[in-house]
Each structure stands twice: as C-alpha cells, then as structure tokens.
Motif scaffolding. Structure first.
Motif, PDB file in Angstrom:
ATOM      1  N   LYS A  56     103.123  15.127 -56.923  1.00 60.03           N
ATOM      2  CA  LYS A  56     103.304  14.948 -55.478  1.00 60.03           C
ATOM      3  C   LYS A  56     102.386  13.833 -55.013  1.00 60.03           C
ATOM      4  N   LEU A  57     102.944  12.911 -54.218  1.00 62.00           N
ATOM      5  CA  LEU A  57     102.167  11.785 -53.724  1.00 62.00           C
ATOM      6  C   LEU A  57     101.347  12.184 -52.496  1.00 62.00           C
ATOM      7  N   TYR A  58     100.217  11.511 -52.317  1.00 60.48           N
ATOM      8  CA  TYR A  58      99.363  11.712 -51.146  1.00 60.48           C
ATOM      9  C   TYR A  58     100.104  11.209 -49.906  1.00 60.48           C
ATOM     10  N   GLU A  59     100.236  12.071 -48.912  1.00 61.41           N
ATOM     11  CA  GLU A  59     101.043  11.762 -47.727  1.00 61.41           C
ATOM     12  C   GLU A  59     100.277  10.996 -46.653  1.00 61.41           C
TER      13      GLU A  59
ATOM     14  N   ASP B  41      99.069   8.044 -46.494  1.00 56.95           N
ATOM     15  CA  ASP B  41      99.262   6.600 -46.393  1.00 56.95           C
ATOM     16  C   ASP B  41     100.759   6.299 -46.319  1.00 56.95           C
ATOM     17  N   PRO B  42     101.314   6.180 -45.105  1.00 56.30           N
ATOM     18  CA  PRO B  42     102.753   5.943 -44.984  1.00 56.30           C
ATOM     19  C   PRO B  42     103.196   4.597 -45.553  1.00 56.30           C
ATOM     20  N   LEU B  43     102.299   3.597 -45.537  1.00 54.72           N
ATOM     21  CA  LEU B  43     102.645   2.287 -46.073  1.00 54.72           C
ATOM     22  C   LEU B  43     102.877   2.356 -47.585  1.00 54.72           C
ATOM     23  N   ARG B  44     102.043   3.130 -48.268  1.00 59.70           N
ATOM     24  CA  ARG B  44     102.216   3.299 -49.719  1.00 59.70           C
ATOM     25  C   ARG B  44     103.541   3.988 -50.025  1.00 59.70           C
ATOM     26  N   ILE B  45     103.855   5.050 -49.298  1.00 60.60           N
ATOM     27  CA  ILE B  45     105.115   5.782 -49.499  1.00 60.60           C
ATOM     28  C   ILE B  45     106.295   4.850 -49.253  1.00 60.60           C
ATOM     29  N   LYS B  46     106.201   4.027 -48.197  1.00 60.88           N
ATOM     30  CA  LYS B  46     107.272   3.094 -47.867  1.00 60.88           C
ATOM     31  C   LYS B  46     107.500   2.103 -49.008  1.00 60.88           C
TER      32      LYS B  46
END
Length: 146
Positions: A123-126, A128-133
C-alpha cells in the motif's frame, strides 16, 4: 559510452550521489488498485506499507519450529511481517520497518536493516497526492495495448 565491465558498474553504483541512490531504492508493487495495475515497481518511501519476503522475518513455517533466526535470537514465527516503513538509509541502500528490531550487546533495541529487493510494497503512502498522481500516470501510459 557506459562500461560493460561488472566491476566498473558496481563502482559507479557505489560512487553515485545520494539523490541517484535514493531513486534506485525500488521495490515490487503488489496492489489491488485497478489504477496501479501496470506499475511494476515504486521507489520505497517512509509511510508505505510493505511485506517482508526474504530473511529472518519472512518465512512463517520454518522446517524446525524451535530454530531461531540467524541474527535475532528469537523464533522464526514472525513471518511475512506486514508493517510500515519508518526509515530509509540511502547511503547503504537499506529500509527500516516498524517492529523489526534486534537487541544489541548492551541491551538496546536497534532497527534491523532490510534491502528493498527483499520486500514488496502493498500500500502506498497517501500523504503525497503528487506522488500518487505520477504513479497512476505511469500506469495509464504503459497499459495501452492495441
């Protein structure tokens, strides 16, 4: 031209700057999220949830249940530990995971370093929205099969 010699390859990896070493600390991503279906690896980051696949913290059913982990002084029953990343050592290419500790000779507890190749990110760390994007964009670009 880049050298083909393995020794020079290893030397370049050792001598590379920290921001390059940090980007090389990648682990396999195994996620149920359909947006991330085509992403194979991600750079490990503090806050990511990971599972240990290899080493003393990985195998639940060792052949000898009474045997102890090589470094830990405890049974191997702590298998497949699933927890969050609490620290990263870019210089030595190691990841520190919550709950994985060993006792030192003077009785202190110390985190056990683990290589990123021996873990999978579940599961990714939520935070940082820029990283998820960026990661989802990478998934959509690589998944177009026509």
């Amino acid at each position: 031209m880049v050298s083909k010699k393995p020794g020079k390859q290893r030397q370049e990896q050792r001598k590379s700057p920290l921001h390059i070493k940090r980007k090389r600390m990648r682990a396999r991503l195994v996620s149920d999220d359909p947006e991330l279906i085509y992403v194979r690896t991600v750079t490990v980051r503090v806050g990511d949830e990971v599972e240990v696949l290899r080493g003393d913290f990985s195998h639940p059913n060792s052949v000898k249940s009474e045997s102890r982990g090589k470094r830990l002084g405890q049974t191997r029953g702590r298998a497949g530990v699933k927890s969050k990343v609490v620290g990263i050592d870019s210089k030595n290419n190691r990841v520190f995971i919550e709950g994985l500790t060993q006792n030192t000779a003077d009785g202190k507890e110390e985190a056990v370093p683990i290589r990123p190749s021996n873990i999978i990110v579940t599961k990714l760390y939520e935070g940082d929205p820029l990283r998820i994007k960026r990661i989802t964009e990478r998934s959509s670009a690589g998944g177009s099969v026509e």
